[in-house]
Design a protein around this motif. Structure first.
Motif, PDB file in Angstrom:
ATOM      1  N   ARG A 129      22.383   2.506   9.761  1.00 27.16           N
ATOM      2  CA  ARG A 129      21.975   1.099   9.943  1.00 27.16           C
ATOM      3  C   ARG A 129      22.216   0.267   8.686  1.00 27.16           C
ATOM      4  O   ARG A 129      22.530  -0.917   8.783  1.00 27.16           O
ATOM      5  N   PHE A 130      22.052   0.886   7.515  1.00 19.43           N
ATOM      6  CA  PHE A 130      22.209   0.178   6.244  1.00 19.43           C
ATOM      7  C   PHE A 130      23.501   0.617   5.570  1.00 19.43           C
ATOM      8  O   PHE A 130      23.878   1.792   5.639  1.00 19.43           O
ATOM      9  N   THR A 131      24.140  -0.321   4.880  1.00 22.74           N
ATOM     10  CA  THR A 131      25.355  -0.019   4.129  1.00 22.74           C
ATOM     11  C   THR A 131      25.282  -0.699   2.771  1.00 22.74           C
ATOM     12  O   THR A 131      25.100  -1.916   2.690  1.00 22.74           O
ATOM     13  N   ILE A 132      25.435   0.105   1.726  1.00 23.03           N
ATOM     14  CA  ILE A 132      25.479  -0.438   0.371  1.00 23.03           C
ATOM     15  C   ILE A 132      26.940  -0.543  -0.057  1.00 23.03           C
ATOM     16  O   ILE A 132      27.766   0.307   0.279  1.00 23.03           O
ATOM     17  N   SER A 133      27.250  -1.613  -0.783  1.00 26.43           N
ATOM     18  CA  SER A 133      28.611  -1.786  -1.294  1.00 26.43           C
ATOM     19  C   SER A 133      28.523  -2.512  -2.631  1.00 26.43           C
ATOM     20  O   SER A 133      27.487  -3.096  -2.968  1.00 26.43           O
ATOM     21  N   ARG A 134      29.621  -2.463  -3.349  1.00 24.97           N
ATOM     22  CA  ARG A 134      29.643  -3.121  -4.651  1.00 24.97           C
ATOM     23  C   ARG A 134      30.957  -3.852  -4.829  1.00 24.97           C
ATOM     24  O   ARG A 134      31.996  -3.392  -4.351  1.00 24.97           O
ATOM     25  N   ASP A 135      30.890  -4.983  -5.509  1.00 23.28           N
ATOM     26  CA  ASP A 135      32.071  -5.753  -5.872  1.00 23.28           C
ATOM     27  C   ASP A 135      31.986  -5.956  -7.379  1.00 23.28           C
ATOM     28  O   ASP A 135      31.323  -6.885  -7.860  1.00 23.28           O
ATOM     29  N   ASN A 136      32.644  -5.082  -8.111  1.00 23.31           N
ATOM     30  CA  ASN A 136      32.551  -5.144  -9.573  1.00 23.31           C
ATOM     31  C   ASN A 136      33.164  -6.431 -10.123  1.00 23.31           C
ATOM     32  O   ASN A 136      32.727  -6.927 -11.167  1.00 23.31           O
ATOM     33  N   ALA A 137      34.141  -6.973  -9.442  1.00 23.21           N
ATOM     34  CA  ALA A 137      34.751  -8.223  -9.900  1.00 23.21           C
ATOM     35  C   ALA A 137      33.737  -9.371  -9.870  1.00 23.21           C
ATOM     36  O   ALA A 137      33.793 -10.286 -10.703  1.00 23.21           O
ATOM     37  N   LYS A 138      32.803  -9.303  -8.902  1.00 24.47           N
ATOM     38  CA  LYS A 138      31.759 -10.322  -8.797  1.00 24.47           C
ATOM     39  C   LYS A 138      30.461  -9.885  -9.459  1.00 24.47           C
ATOM     40  O   LYS A 138      29.471 -10.622  -9.426  1.00 24.47           O
ATOM     41  N   ASN A 139      30.470  -8.651 -10.013  1.00 24.72           N
ATOM     42  CA  ASN A 139      29.265  -8.125 -10.671  1.00 24.72           C
ATOM     43  C   ASN A 139      28.066  -8.145  -9.731  1.00 24.72           C
ATOM     44  O   ASN A 139      26.935  -8.471 -10.136  1.00 24.72           O
TER      45      ASN A 139
ATOM     46  N   GLY B 280       0.776  -1.224   0.000  1.00 26.02           N
ATOM     47  CA  GLY B 280       0.000   0.000   0.000  1.00 26.02           C
ATOM     48  C   GLY B 280       0.807   1.272   0.000  1.00 26.02           C
ATOM     49  O   GLY B 280       0.241   2.367   0.108  1.00 26.02           O
ATOM     50  N   LYS B 281       2.138   1.147  -0.123  1.00 24.22           N
ATOM     51  CA  LYS B 281       3.000   2.331  -0.100  1.00 24.22           C
ATOM     52  C   LYS B 281       3.793   2.424  -1.390  1.00 24.22           C
ATOM     53  O   LYS B 281       3.908   1.477  -2.154  1.00 24.22           O
ATOM     54  N   GLN B 282       4.378   3.591  -1.625  1.00 22.46           N
ATOM     55  CA  GLN B 282       5.183   3.777  -2.816  1.00 22.46           C
ATOM     56  C   GLN B 282       6.559   3.149  -2.628  1.00 22.46           C
ATOM     57  O   GLN B 282       6.970   2.848  -1.513  1.00 22.46           O
ATOM     58  N   ARG B 283       7.236   2.950  -3.743  1.00 16.63           N
ATOM     59  CA  ARG B 283       8.588   2.414  -3.701  1.00 16.63           C
ATOM     60  C   ARG B 283       9.556   3.554  -3.391  1.00 16.63           C
ATOM     61  O   ARG B 283       9.568   4.572  -4.076  1.00 16.63           O
ATOM     62  N   ASP B 284      10.367   3.379  -2.358  1.00 16.79           N
ATOM     63  CA  ASP B 284      11.297   4.407  -1.914  1.00 16.79           C
ATOM     64  C   ASP B 284      12.734   3.899  -1.962  1.00 16.79           C
ATOM     65  O   ASP B 284      12.993   2.721  -1.694  1.00 16.79           O
ATOM     66  N   VAL B 285      13.657   4.796  -2.206  1.00 15.88           N
ATOM     67  CA  VAL B 285      15.067   4.441  -2.210  1.00 15.88           C
ATOM     68  C   VAL B 285      15.556   4.283  -0.772  1.00 15.88           C
ATOM     69  O   VAL B 285      15.143   5.031   0.127  1.00 15.88           O
ATOM     70  N   VAL B 286      16.424   3.296  -0.533  1.00 19.82           N
ATOM     71  CA  VAL B 286      17.042   3.137   0.782  1.00 19.82           C
ATOM     72  C   VAL B 286      18.564   3.261   0.729  1.00 19.82           C
ATOM     73  O   VAL B 286      19.196   3.461   1.763  1.00 19.82           O
ATOM     74  N   ALA B 287      19.141   3.154  -0.449  1.00 17.58           N
ATOM     75  CA  ALA B 287      20.592   3.291  -0.564  1.00 17.58           C
ATOM     76  C   ALA B 287      20.961   3.429  -2.031  1.00 17.58           C
ATOM     77  O   ALA B 287      20.328   2.805  -2.889  1.00 17.58           O
ATOM     78  N   ARG B 288      21.987   4.240  -2.280  1.00 18.22           N
ATOM     79  CA  ARG B 288      22.510   4.387  -3.637  1.00 18.22           C
ATOM     80  C   ARG B 288      24.025   4.346  -3.578  1.00 18.22           C
ATOM     81  O   ARG B 288      24.632   4.784  -2.594  1.00 18.22           O
ATOM     82  N   ILE B 289      24.613   3.831  -4.643  1.00 22.71           N
ATOM     83  CA  ILE B 289      26.066   3.865  -4.791  1.00 22.71           C
ATOM     84  C   ILE B 289      26.381   4.185  -6.246  1.00 22.71           C
ATOM     85  O   ILE B 289      25.825   3.572  -7.163  1.00 22.71           O
ATOM     86  N   SER B 290      27.248   5.161  -6.451  1.00 21.98           N
ATOM     87  CA  SER B 290      27.606   5.559  -7.804  1.00 21.98           C
ATOM     88  C   SER B 290      28.616   4.574  -8.392  1.00 21.98           C
ATOM     89  O   SER B 290      29.144   3.702  -7.695  1.00 21.98           O
ATOM     90  N   SER B 291      28.905   4.761  -9.673  1.00 24.42           N
ATOM     91  CA  SER B 291      29.892   3.901 -10.317  1.00 24.42           C
ATOM     92  C   SER B 291      31.277   4.101  -9.707  1.00 24.42           C
ATOM     93  O   SER B 291      32.116   3.199  -9.754  1.00 24.42           O
ATOM     94  N   SER B 292      31.508   5.272  -9.095  1.00 26.36           N
ATOM     95  CA  SER B 292      32.798   5.544  -8.463  1.00 26.36           C
ATOM     96  C   SER B 292      32.826   5.164  -6.988  1.00 26.36           C
ATOM     97  O   SER B 292      33.867   5.279  -6.345  1.00 26.36           O
ATOM     98  N   GLY B 293      31.667   4.725  -6.441  1.00 30.02           N
ATOM     99  CA  GLY B 293      31.647   4.261  -5.065  1.00 30.02           C
ATOM    100  C   GLY B 293      31.076   5.216  -4.044  1.00 30.02           C
ATOM    101  O   GLY B 293      31.005   4.894  -2.851  1.00 30.02           O
ATOM    102  N   SER B 294      30.626   6.376  -4.458  1.00 22.12           N
ATOM    103  CA  SER B 294      29.989   7.310  -3.531  1.00 22.12           C
ATOM    104  C   SER B 294      28.619   6.775  -3.128  1.00 22.12           C
ATOM    105  O   SER B 294      27.887   6.247  -3.962  1.00 22.12           O
ATOM    106  N   THR B 295      28.289   6.942  -1.859  1.00 25.69           N
ATOM    107  CA  THR B 295      27.032   6.390  -1.355  1.00 25.69           C
ATOM    108  C   THR B 295      26.165   7.482  -0.740  1.00 25.69           C
ATOM    109  O   THR B 295      26.662   8.524  -0.304  1.00 25.69           O
ATOM    110  N   ASN B 296      24.865   7.238  -0.711  1.00 26.06           N
ATOM    111  CA  ASN B 296      23.978   8.096   0.054  1.00 26.06           C
ATOM    112  C   ASN B 296      22.760   7.306   0.497  1.00 26.06           C
ATOM    113  O   ASN B 296      22.393   6.298  -0.119  1.00 26.06           O
ATOM    114  N   TYR B 297      22.179   7.783   1.612  1.00 26.19           N
ATOM    115  CA  TYR B 297      21.081   7.082   2.277  1.00 26.19           C
ATOM    116  C   TYR B 297      20.058   8.088   2.793  1.00 26.19           C
ATOM    117  O   TYR B 297      20.422   9.194   3.199  1.00 26.19           O
ATOM    118  N   PRO B 298      18.811   7.697   2.844  1.00 21.06           N
ATOM    119  CA  PRO B 298      17.830   8.557   3.516  1.00 21.06           C
ATOM    120  C   PRO B 298      18.018   8.454   5.033  1.00 21.06           C
ATOM    121  O   PRO B 298      18.612   7.492   5.541  1.00 21.06           O
TER     122      PRO B 298
END
Length: 117
Positions: free
Chosen positions: A66-76, A42-60
């Motif tokens: 509490r939340f941490t986004i990360s990326r491993d490009n080697a593992k895609n 019953g609610k809209q879809r909201d962002v909880v984490a973003r990470i840029s291609s260079s690794g910059s992150t932001n959160y609401p």
């Protein structure tokens, strides 16, 4: 076939932790900005984490610290570590990729996270 596949959702008690994974197939994530979104019934879809291609992150504010986004490009693969979970974090969590070059974007199918005692 170009797709994002999320995994790692489930049932967890308040205060617990989960780690979500988002694996890409058919394309590489190196030039993509990635995001995790959630949608409760019953609610809209909201962002909880973003990470840029260079690794910059932001959160609401609702998940910051509490939340941490990360990326491993080697593992895609992109991850969302969720700690100190609350009942209000209950939702379907979706992975999103958007190309920094072409603006092509993809959504995963979603994974359910339920926080309940």
């Amino acid at each position: 076939q170009l797709q994002l596949v999320e995994s790692g959702g489930g049932l967890v008690q308040p205060g617990g932790s989960l780690r979500l994974s988002c694996a890409a197939s058919g394309f590489t994530l190196d030039d993509y900005a990635m995001g995790w979104y959630r949608q409760a019934p019953g609610k809209q879809r909201d962002v909880v984490a973003r990470i840029s291609s260079s690794g910059s992150t932001n959160y609401p504010d609702s998940v910051k610290g509490r939340f941490t986004i990360s990326r491993d490009n080697a593992k895609n693969t992109v991850y969302l570590q969720m700690n100190s979970l609350k009942p209000e974090d209950t939702a379907v969590y979706y992975c999103h990729a958007v190309s920094a070059v072409t603006w092509t974007n993809y959504w995963g199918q979603g994974t359910q996270v339920t926080v309940s005692s």
